[in-house]
Design a protein around this motif. Structure first.
Motif, PDB file in Angstrom:
ATOM      1  N   LEU A  53       0.859  -1.189   0.000  1.00  0.00           N
ATOM      2  CA  LEU A  53       0.000   0.000   0.000  1.00  0.00           C
ATOM      3  C   LEU A  53       0.890   1.232   0.000  1.00  0.00           C
ATOM      4  CD1 LEU A  53      -2.796   1.272   0.121  1.00  0.00           C
ATOM      5  CD2 LEU A  53      -2.684   1.145   2.620  1.00  0.00           C
ATOM      6  N   TRP A  54       1.042   1.814  -1.179  1.00  0.00           N
ATOM      7  CA  TRP A  54       1.987   2.914  -1.357  1.00  0.00           C
ATOM      8  C   TRP A  54       1.408   4.279  -0.963  1.00  0.00           C
ATOM      9  CZ3 TRP A  54      -0.219   6.275  -4.755  1.00  0.00           C
ATOM     10  CH2 TRP A  54      -1.140   5.756  -5.647  1.00  0.00           C
ATOM     11  N   GLY A  55       0.079   4.418  -1.008  1.00  0.00           N
ATOM     12  CA  GLY A  55      -0.484   5.730  -0.703  1.00  0.00           C
ATOM     13  C   GLY A  55      -1.974   5.658  -0.502  1.00  0.00           C
ATOM     14  N   MET A  56      -2.518   6.716   0.038  1.00  0.00           N
ATOM     15  CA  MET A  56      -3.963   6.848   0.227  1.00  0.00           C
ATOM     16  C   MET A  56      -4.438   8.088  -0.509  1.00  0.00           C
ATOM     17  SD  MET A  56      -5.233   4.348   1.963  1.00  0.00           S
ATOM     18  CE  MET A  56      -6.847   5.128   2.150  1.00  0.00           C
ATOM     19  N   ALA A  57      -5.462   7.903  -1.328  1.00  0.00           N
ATOM     20  CA  ALA A  57      -6.010   9.032  -2.077  1.00  0.00           C
ATOM     21  C   ALA A  57      -7.022   9.795  -1.239  1.00  0.00           C
ATOM     22  CB  ALA A  57      -6.667   8.521  -3.347  1.00  0.00           C
ATOM     23  N   ASP A  58      -6.992  11.097  -1.362  1.00  0.00           N
ATOM     24  CA  ASP A  58      -8.041  11.914  -0.758  1.00  0.00           C
ATOM     25  C   ASP A  58      -9.340  11.719  -1.544  1.00  0.00           C
ATOM     26  OD1 ASP A  58      -6.105  12.983   0.876  1.00  0.00           O
ATOM     27  OD2 ASP A  58      -5.999  14.909  -0.183  1.00  0.00           O
ATOM     28  N   GLY A  59     -10.458  11.785  -0.844  1.00  0.00           N
ATOM     29  CA  GLY A  59     -11.710  11.993  -1.527  1.00  0.00           C
ATOM     30  C   GLY A  59     -11.823  13.483  -1.804  1.00  0.00           C
ATOM     31  N   VAL A  60     -12.281  13.842  -2.991  1.00  0.00           N
ATOM     32  CA  VAL A  60     -12.348  15.257  -3.347  1.00  0.00           C
ATOM     33  C   VAL A  60     -13.741  15.585  -3.882  1.00  0.00           C
ATOM     34  CG1 VAL A  60     -11.329  17.123  -4.684  1.00  0.00           C
ATOM     35  CG2 VAL A  60      -9.903  15.203  -3.964  1.00  0.00           C
ATOM     36  N   ASP A  61     -14.382  16.552  -3.256  1.00  0.00           N
ATOM     37  CA  ASP A  61     -15.678  17.027  -3.714  1.00  0.00           C
ATOM     38  C   ASP A  61     -15.542  18.489  -4.143  1.00  0.00           C
ATOM     39  OD1 ASP A  61     -16.695  14.577  -2.706  1.00  0.00           O
ATOM     40  OD2 ASP A  61     -16.987  15.489  -0.735  1.00  0.00           O
ATOM     41  N   LEU A  62     -16.343  18.889  -5.092  1.00  0.00           N
ATOM     42  CA  LEU A  62     -16.438  20.302  -5.466  1.00  0.00           C
ATOM     43  C   LEU A  62     -17.823  20.798  -5.063  1.00  0.00           C
ATOM     44  CD1 LEU A  62     -14.905  20.298  -9.078  1.00  0.00           C
ATOM     45  CD2 LEU A  62     -13.728  20.592  -6.880  1.00  0.00           C
ATOM     46  N   ALA A  63     -17.858  21.973  -4.449  1.00  0.00           N
ATOM     47  CA  ALA A  63     -19.151  22.518  -4.015  1.00  0.00           C
ATOM     48  C   ALA A  63     -19.205  24.009  -4.299  1.00  0.00           C
ATOM     49  CB  ALA A  63     -19.366  22.261  -2.520  1.00  0.00           C
ATOM     50  N   ALA A  64     -20.399  24.484  -4.547  1.00  0.00           N
ATOM     51  CA  ALA A  64     -20.606  25.924  -4.709  1.00  0.00           C
ATOM     52  C   ALA A  64     -20.369  26.629  -3.374  1.00  0.00           C
ATOM     53  CB  ALA A  64     -22.019  26.184  -5.205  1.00  0.00           C
ATOM     54  N   ALA A  65     -20.087  27.903  -3.452  1.00  0.00           N
ATOM     55  CA  ALA A  65     -19.687  28.644  -2.255  1.00  0.00           C
ATOM     56  C   ALA A  65     -20.755  28.655  -1.171  1.00  0.00           C
ATOM     57  CB  ALA A  65     -19.329  30.080  -2.644  1.00  0.00           C
ATOM     58  N   GLY A  66     -21.999  28.605  -1.562  1.00  0.00           N
ATOM     59  CA  GLY A  66     -23.064  28.748  -0.577  1.00  0.00           C
ATOM     60  C   GLY A  66     -23.483  27.465   0.104  1.00  0.00           C
ATOM     61  N   VAL A  67     -22.741  26.396  -0.095  1.00  0.00           N
ATOM     62  CA  VAL A  67     -23.124  25.110   0.490  1.00  0.00           C
ATOM     63  C   VAL A  67     -22.343  24.884   1.778  1.00  0.00           C
ATOM     64  CG1 VAL A  67     -23.358  22.627   0.122  1.00  0.00           C
ATOM     65  CG2 VAL A  67     -23.549  24.207  -1.825  1.00  0.00           C
ATOM     66  N   GLY A  68     -23.051  24.678   2.871  1.00  0.00           N
ATOM     67  CA  GLY A  68     -22.404  24.415   4.157  1.00  0.00           C
ATOM     68  C   GLY A  68     -22.810  23.067   4.714  1.00  0.00           C
ATOM     69  N   GLY A  69     -22.138  22.687   5.777  1.00  0.00           N
ATOM     70  CA  GLY A  69     -22.497  21.467   6.490  1.00  0.00           C
ATOM     71  C   GLY A  69     -22.196  20.184   5.756  1.00  0.00           C
ATOM     72  N   LEU A  70     -21.248  20.220   4.823  1.00  0.00           N
ATOM     73  CA  LEU A  70     -20.949  19.014   4.046  1.00  0.00           C
ATOM     74  C   LEU A  70     -20.098  18.040   4.856  1.00  0.00           C
ATOM     75  CD1 LEU A  70     -20.234  20.641   0.570  1.00  0.00           C
ATOM     76  CD2 LEU A  70     -22.244  19.303   1.257  1.00  0.00           C
ATOM     77  N   PRO A  71     -20.260  16.745   4.612  1.00  0.00           N
ATOM     78  CA  PRO A  71     -19.478  15.753   5.364  1.00  0.00           C
ATOM     79  C   PRO A  71     -17.993  15.832   5.038  1.00  0.00           C
ATOM     80  CG  PRO A  71     -20.750  14.713   3.612  1.00  0.00           C
ATOM     81  CD  PRO A  71     -21.197  16.135   3.667  1.00  0.00           C
ATOM     82  N   ARG A  72     -17.189  15.523   6.028  1.00  0.00           N
ATOM     83  CA  ARG A  72     -15.728  15.546   5.857  1.00  0.00           C
ATOM     84  C   ARG A  72     -15.092  14.181   6.065  1.00  0.00           C
ATOM     85  NH1 ARG A  72     -13.967  20.816   4.144  1.00  0.00           N
ATOM     86  NH2 ARG A  72     -15.863  22.044   4.362  1.00  0.00           N
ATOM     87  N   LEU A  73     -15.897  13.183   6.360  1.00  0.00           N
ATOM     88  CA  LEU A  73     -15.356  11.865   6.628  1.00  0.00           C
ATOM     89  C   LEU A  73     -15.017  11.163   5.313  1.00  0.00           C
ATOM     90  CD1 LEU A  73     -17.824  10.666   9.413  1.00  0.00           C
ATOM     91  CD2 LEU A  73     -15.443  11.382   9.710  1.00  0.00           C
ATOM     92  N   PRO A  74     -14.042  10.257   5.355  1.00  0.00           N
ATOM     93  CA  PRO A  74     -13.731   9.501   4.141  1.00  0.00           C
ATOM     94  C   PRO A  74     -14.749   8.410   3.901  1.00  0.00           C
ATOM     95  CG  PRO A  74     -12.359   8.754   5.957  1.00  0.00           C
ATOM     96  CD  PRO A  74     -13.170   9.918   6.478  1.00  0.00           C
TER      97      PRO A  74
END
Length: 514
Positions: free
Chosen positions: A479-500
């Motif tokens: 296991l050479w590395g772990m990839a980030d999960g990446v989301d794109l969101a508009a500026a006005g969106v709050g409360g999004l999950p941060r867990l992998p």
């Protein structure tokens, strides 16, 4: 193939796709470049438009089926509560089950949350939960979804509880129920239209896309959004384009290249969720050229992990240390990080007597972007240690049918970064149904049983540390590395999950600032 892995929650991984992003439009809810989440408190109301990857030919609406499409899984997870969900610390949080207890780690009692009802107002009962779990257990992947728990060991316990009896002491049963144990009414026939218990009700569904409206009676607390519209996209590229042109507010799991392209753009949040996806190289230990422990160690020492993260993941990830479960609070950070050592790798290959005049095949697939690229770069790197590797790309259907679990050397991936024990039981213990490397190590098995059979405390911590040490030293994983999960969101969106991993579908606290 089963729900907890790969295609479900990884299809939108988009690690290396060459995205053809169109010019950024001036859609709604845009703000300054490199946007940050809006300041709270959460504002009620509004409809969040979410993109998720899926294919029309693979749509499924059975909560206990195999969800190939991320869009399907997202919809199901918002409509149907599971007993438990991913948390931060601890990494298991209550959901439909408000609490759980066990005296012996074999018989577990889960109590249904007070006030939990189906969307038609019917109270959720222990009989509903027991029927749903038995239905889940009866699926082809049931044994891996509820390991150690037979259908006969699932029983209603009064009106508001269910008991699960494991064949062996297992402290991880609550964790194993996370976001897979969707609950339906007892004896449901039409599962596609069945009412759920989750924070949103299904209002409409068409060709993989859906409109969900808030469940005002949800037992889990206030839900800010009026509705969520899930739109299915056939590729991460199309989804990223839709987000950047204002057609959707959130692109879930778009991948590193889209993130790099979107960085600094007006009104776009780039949300990184570390430890999201593992893409290990599997070396078969049962037989063949990589059965020798010295050869496997040589390959681990020959890989340039920093370069892999930099080039394959575009920097959206982190170097790993050959142990699965990097996001687990119990992950052994004190095990020394393995570094590249070509001289030692060459010595080990020589000591093992591996025939270096031969060319060895590394099988891979383009199932997710970046996977084949990782194989190609790895082959280039290990050539510096004297090992010739030819990368063989296969169609996904051929790869998973003919190569996975069988080939001497192949790439794999896990779209959820679960716990150390989760992977130990699912892919590393001798009797694991998905033992990808054919690894059988009595000492590891003993450490695993000791870990799952111990309550929290020093004994369990010691067993987990030993389990990881053995995996690091001699398993079949690189296991050479772990990839980030990446989301794109508009500026006005709050409360999004941060867990992998699975955590990204938990949108019940999301809100819109305007």
């Amino acid at each position: 193939m089963e729900l907890t892995r790969r295609r479900i929650l990884a299809t939108g991984g988009g690690l290396g796709a060459a995205l053809l992003l169109s010019a950024c439009g001036s859609g709604p809810r845009r703000a300054a470049a490199g946007a940050t989440p809006p300041a709270g408190p959460p504002r009620p109301g509004g409809t969040l438009r979410v993109g998720a990857v899926g294919k029309a030919s693979a749509v499924t609406r059975d909560p206990h089926g195999v969800q190939v499409n991320e869009s399907d899984y997202l919809i199901l997870a918002l409509v149907h509560d599971a007993l438990t969900v991913p948390g931060d610390r601890p990494n298991v949080a209550p959901r439909l089950a408000a609490r759980w207890e066990s005296d012996d780690l074999k018989r577990w009692r889960f109590t249904i949350a007070e006030g939990a009802t189906f969307h038609d107002g019917t109270p959720v009962t222990g009989a509903d939960v027991a029927w749903s779990l038995r239905r889940l257990r009866a699926t082809p992947a049931g044994a891996t979804r509820l390991p150690g728990v037979e259908a006969g060991g699932i029983r209603a316990d009064g009106r508001d509880a269910v008991t699960l009896t494991s064949a062996y002491p297992n402290s991880e049963v609550p964790l194993l129920l996370r976001l897979t144990t969707f609950v339906l009414k007892e004896d449901t026939k039409d599962v596609a239209r069945a009412p759920g218990t989750g924070p949103f009700r299904l209002e409409s569904f068409r060709n993989g896309s859906a409109r969900l409206v808030r469940n005002d009676s949800w037992h889990g607390g206030e839900v800010p959004l009026d509705a969520i519209e899930v739109r299915m996209f056939e590729s991460p590229q199309a989804m990223a384009n839709a987000m950047l042109t204002g057609q959707i507010d959130l692109a879930s799991n778009v991948g590193a290249v889209a993130a790099r392209t979107a960085e600094g753009r007006d009104g776009v949040q780039v949300i990184r969720r570390p430890d999201d996806m593992a893409m290990p190289i599997v070396m078969r230990t049962a037989d063949g050229p990589f059965a020798d422990e010295r050869v496997r160690l040589a390959l681990r020492l020959a890989v340039d992990r920093e370069a892999m993260v930099r080039q394959v993941l575009s920097g959206y990830g982190a170097v790993a240390n050959d142990v699965l479960g990097t996001g687990d609070p119990a992950y052994a950070k004190d095990i020394p990080q393995r570094a590249r050592d070509l001289a030692q790798a060459e010595r080990l290959l020589g000591q093992a007597g591996l025939d270096l005049s031969q060319t060895y095949e590394l099988f891979t697939t383009e199932d997710i972007p970046g996977l084949a690229e990782s194989a190609t770069l790895f082959a280039t790197q290990v050539r510096e240690a004297g090992l010739n590797i030819k990368v063989v790309k296969q169609d996904p259907s051929v790869f998973w049918e003919k190569t996975w679990l069988k080939a001497p050397l192949y790439t794999t991936y896990w779209g959820t970064n679960d716990s150390v024990v989760f992977f130990a039981g699912k892919t590393l213990s001798s009797d694991a149904a998905q033992n990808e490397a054919g690894w059988k190590d009595p000492a590891f098995d003993a450490a695993y049983r000791k870990a799952v059979g111990a309550p929290d405390g020093a004994r369990r911590a010691d067993a987990l540390r030993e389990l990881q040490r053995l995996e690091h030293e001699r398993s079949g994983y690189l296991l050479w590395g772990m990839a980030d999960g990446v989301d794109l969101a508009a500026a006005g969106v709050g409360g999004l999950p941060r867990l992998p991993g699975y955590g990204r579908v938990q949108l019940e606290r999301a809100w819109l600032s305007a």
